[in-house]
Design an enzyme around this catalytic site. Structure first.
Site, PDB file in Angstrom:
ATOM      1  N   ASP A 110       0.828  -1.587   0.434  1.00 12.32           N
ATOM      2  CA  ASP A 110       0.087  -0.132  -0.255  1.00 12.32           C
ATOM      3  C   ASP A 110       0.523   0.770  -0.123  1.00 12.32           C
ATOM      4  OD1 ASP A 110      -2.244   1.896   0.059  1.00 12.32           O
ATOM      5  OD2 ASP A 110      -3.562   0.482   1.614  1.00 12.32           O
ATOM      6  N   HIS A 167     -13.626  -1.797  -6.623  1.00 10.64           N
ATOM      7  CA  HIS A 167     -15.178  -0.137  -6.289  1.00 10.64           C
ATOM      8  C   HIS A 167     -14.636   0.907  -6.880  1.00 10.64           C
ATOM      9  CE1 HIS A 167     -16.127  -0.622  -2.126  1.00 10.64           C
ATOM     10  NE2 HIS A 167     -15.273   0.305  -2.524  1.00 10.64           N
TER      11      HIS A 167
END
Length: 347
Positions: free
Chosen positions: A205, A253
């Protein structure tokens, strides 16, 4: 004897009333968390309206109405004249508990609820209102550290239970090392490595998020099992190598279709034969008519992102095949963060 005419049920606006007043439930819930009601009733305390009034420093009338409202929502139980936390409230809405969920509610109340008041503008402009594209790099680029911390805390809580659900439907004994792309504070690797003792993992990340993951991993005493690698899965040409399973949980998403397809191609390039990518999401049905959790999360992506939306399993299946995955299966889940996992297997 003549037959009686069939009875007809009159069409009533009851369901429309429930939709129209849905915010009453949310704001009651959010107000109780913000004012500290569940903390006051923690550890089995049972208090009267008068005692809650004194404990929260509010008048009798609002205390009475707040307690009745929370009891009606299943957040409180009542015995005689005394109220206490319900089991879910005691477990998840008392600050300091391991899986505190109140941060998620506070995040929604402070950041998303105000933004949703501009939904007509958002529908007309196709632009988010929780951040400013062109001025800020992303929805995570915020000047309010407290709001950002609430976001990561709530994501950790939701992801923990989604990871447990995933462990119940997918057999990780076939894998040795996981890569959690956009893994946040590391909830998936922590839960999965605890469940499957042979596994090791990597959280991938952005650098500031990696700092949060390192702390969670240390707290879980899994420093020797889970690594943290800073990077940007959108801009980096390749994903970290050496993994035979990749997890994308509530990631795709956030982005448009082409971005999602590109990321899946990166996943395929990083996986060895027999490896798998697991897409954990709130999946729309193929007709795109529901379920509500997935469809309304899609609306929330309209509020929060430039191109994000919720997709169906059929759409992910198509993307995975285009990316070179030989076989795809869909497994149902029951979790707050996902109702299914779409698994693509590398040949």
């Amino acid at each position: 004897m003549p037959e009686s005419p069939p009875s007809t049920t009159p069409l009533l606006p009851t369901s429309l009333m429930q939709l129209a007043t849905g915010f009453w439930s949310f704001k009651t819930y959010a107000g109780a968390i913000e004012i500290g009601l569940f903390n006051l009733l923690a550890n089995g305390r049972e208090l009267t309206v008068e005692e809650v009034s004194a404990g929260l420093g509010i008048a009798h009338r609002p205390a009475d109405l707040l307690l009745a409202g929370c009891a009606s929502l299943g957040l409180l139980d009542k015995s005689g004249t005394r109220y206490r936390n319900s089991a879910p409230a005691e477990e998840f809405l008392v600050e300091g508990r391991p899986y505190y969920f109140g941060g998620f509610v506070r995040y929604l109340d402070r950041r998303e609820y105000p933004a949703w008041q501009h939904i007509t503008e958002i529908l007309r402009t196709n632009r988010p209102t929780t951040w400013t594209p062109g001025t800020q790099q992303s929805l995570f680029d915020t000047e309010d550290p407290q709001t950002l911390q609430l976001f990561w805390d709530c994501m950790y809580s939701i992801s923990t239970f989604t990871a447990r659900a995933l462990a119940g439907v997918y057999d990780f004994t076939r894998h040795k090392r996981l890569l959690d792309v956009g893994g946040g504070a590391g909830a998936f690797p922590i839960e999965l490595c605890r469940t499957f003792g042979h596994l090791s993992a990597t959280v991938f990340d952005l650098p500031p998020v990696c700092d949060l993951a390192r702390q969670k991993i240390t707290d879980a005493t899994l420093d020797d099992t889970i690594d943290v690698v800073p990077g940007d899965f959108l801009r980096d040409a390749e994903l970290p190598p050496g993994h035979d399973a990749i997890i994308l949980s509530m990631i795709l998403h956030d982005w448009d279709e082409e971005t999602g397809r590109t990321l899946l191609r990166k996943c395929r390039a990083a996986l060895p034969p027999g490896g798998a990518v697991l897409i954990c999401e709130l999946l729309l049905n193929d007709e795109r008519t529901g379920p509500p959790a997935a469809a309304l999360m899609g609306m929330n992506m309209l509020v929060e992102t430039e191109g994000g939306k919720n997709y169906s399993a059929a759409e992910y299946r198509s993307w995975l095949r285009e990316a070179g995955f030989a076989r795809v299966e869909v497994l149902p889940l029951e979790a707050a963060g996902a109702n299914g996992v779409v698994v693509g297997y590398a040949s």
